[in-house]
Enzyme design. Structure first.
Site, PDB file in Angstrom:
ATOM      1  N   ASP A 147       0.714  -1.193  -0.009  1.00  0.00           N
ATOM      2  CA  ASP A 147      -0.036  -0.029  -0.035  1.00  0.00           C
ATOM      3  C   ASP A 147       0.926   1.137  -0.025  1.00  0.00           C
ATOM      4  OD1 ASP A 147       1.015  -0.486   2.759  1.00  0.00           O
ATOM      5  OD2 ASP A 147      -0.768   0.631   3.485  1.00  0.00           O
ATOM      6  N   ASP A 177       6.576   1.412   2.850  1.00  0.00           N
ATOM      7  CA  ASP A 177       6.785   0.366   1.679  1.00  0.00           C
ATOM      8  C   ASP A 177       7.789   0.644   0.698  1.00  0.00           C
ATOM      9  OD1 ASP A 177       3.540  -0.886   1.767  1.00  0.00           O
ATOM     10  OD2 ASP A 177       3.550   1.034   2.659  1.00  0.00           O
TER      11      ASP A 177
END
Length: 319
Positions: free
Chosen positions: A11, A16
């Protein structure tokens, strides 16, 4: 060298991006695809962010797939306060790749197809809400048995939350998906919980050295993390002293374990599930220390980390 085959389900917010860059820099890793899910920001931003990171790292050959835009129940949670409205620190790039570079195939179909093509060889690293992963199981119940390993950043082991009293963000964003994955996946599961990540917060001195390496990747990271650093350092109320103590890259802990299993030096091994009904505990990960659930496939919950090895992987990500 036989390379580890990874699928990444993200996401894409700031951490990330950090985890992805760690994987791109690892010489022993081949990434077969990146699937996008809702979470830190909306699904369009997630796809754009993944494409931006791929461009910075000169890895645009890796296919990107758009997945679920909301939880299984149709809800959306975001972390704009931490990652910025766009998920990458509110520092847009006018030359960033457009959404036309995202593959037409739906992320869930891609997960199933790629895993079938490399049955028993692929490890899936899930660093966001697990909606795509749960949907892959619902579409193909044999999907989990074809994975080699599943690495998860999410959940908690001591009932400490970061978005609600008792739940961690990724599980809170789709508790039903987390429940399906933890209860129906028979492949070995390795979980980097919120408390594990907190335990190994990195000093701000390391962060400064990390983002000031002078490379294009380091300059990109310095730019996209500025919003988060400012937010963390301005936190006065409540909150979590672990944030103020230093730099936290939660998703990178799951990725590090997938890249080099020796980074994690100790696990606990228990059946796990997710609370779906509680008024204050919905989304909390349940660690069944008494084995009352009688689960055969028990998860490996990370508890101790070789911090120096983790730092080396972080440093290499921006070289």
């Amino acid at each position: 060298m036989v390379k580890k085959l990874l699928l990444l389900d993200v996401d894409c917010g700031v951490d990330d991006a950090q985890a992805m860059m760690m994987a791109f820099a690892a010489p022993n890793v081949h990434i077969l695809g990146i699937t996008c899910t809702h979470g830190n920001t909306n699904i369009e931003n997630v796809c754009k962010n993944v494409l931006r990171v791929l461009k910075v790292c000169q890895k645009t050959e890796i296919p990107v797939y758009r997945g679920a835009g909301s939880s299984l129940l149709g809800n959306q949670l975001n972390a704009h306060h931490y990652h910025g409205e766009d998920g990458l620190g509110n520092v847009p790039d006018s030359d960033a790749p457009g959404l036309e570079h995202v593959k037409a195939e739906y992320a869930v179909n891609a997960l199933i197809r790629i895993t079938n093509e490399y049955a028993g060889q692929v490890s899936l690293v899930a660093t966001g809400p697990m909606t795509n992963v749960a949907l892959a199981f619902k579409m193909d119940p044999t999907f989990p048995s074809k994975l080699k390993y599943l690495y998860i950043m999410g959940g908690n082991m001591e009932g400490r939350g970061n978005v609600t009293i008792c739940s961690e963000f990724n599980f809170a964003a789709d508790p039903e998906a987390a429940y399906i994955v933890l209860n129906h996946f028979e492949c070995p599961m390795y979980i980097a919980t919120w408390e594990y990540c907190q335990r190994y917060v990195l000093p701000w001195e390391f962060f400064k050295e990390w983002v000031n390496q002078g490379t294009g990747k380091a300059c990109f990271m310095k730019k996209i993390t500025a919003h988060t650093v400012k937010f963390v350092k301005n936190m006065k109320v409540n909150t979590d002293e672990s944030f103020e103590a230093g730099f936290l890259s939660c998703d990178s802990f799951a990725m590090a374990a997938a890249i080099d299993e020796s980074v994690v030096t100790e696990y606990i091994h228990y059946g796990v599930s997710v609370e779906l009904q509680g008024s204050v505990t919905r989304g909390m990960m349940i660690v069944d220390t008494l084995n009352q659930l009688g689960k055969q496939n028990q998860a490996f919950i990370m508890t101790k980390c070789d911090v120096e090895k983790f730092k080396q992987l972080m440093m290499s990500a921006l070289k």
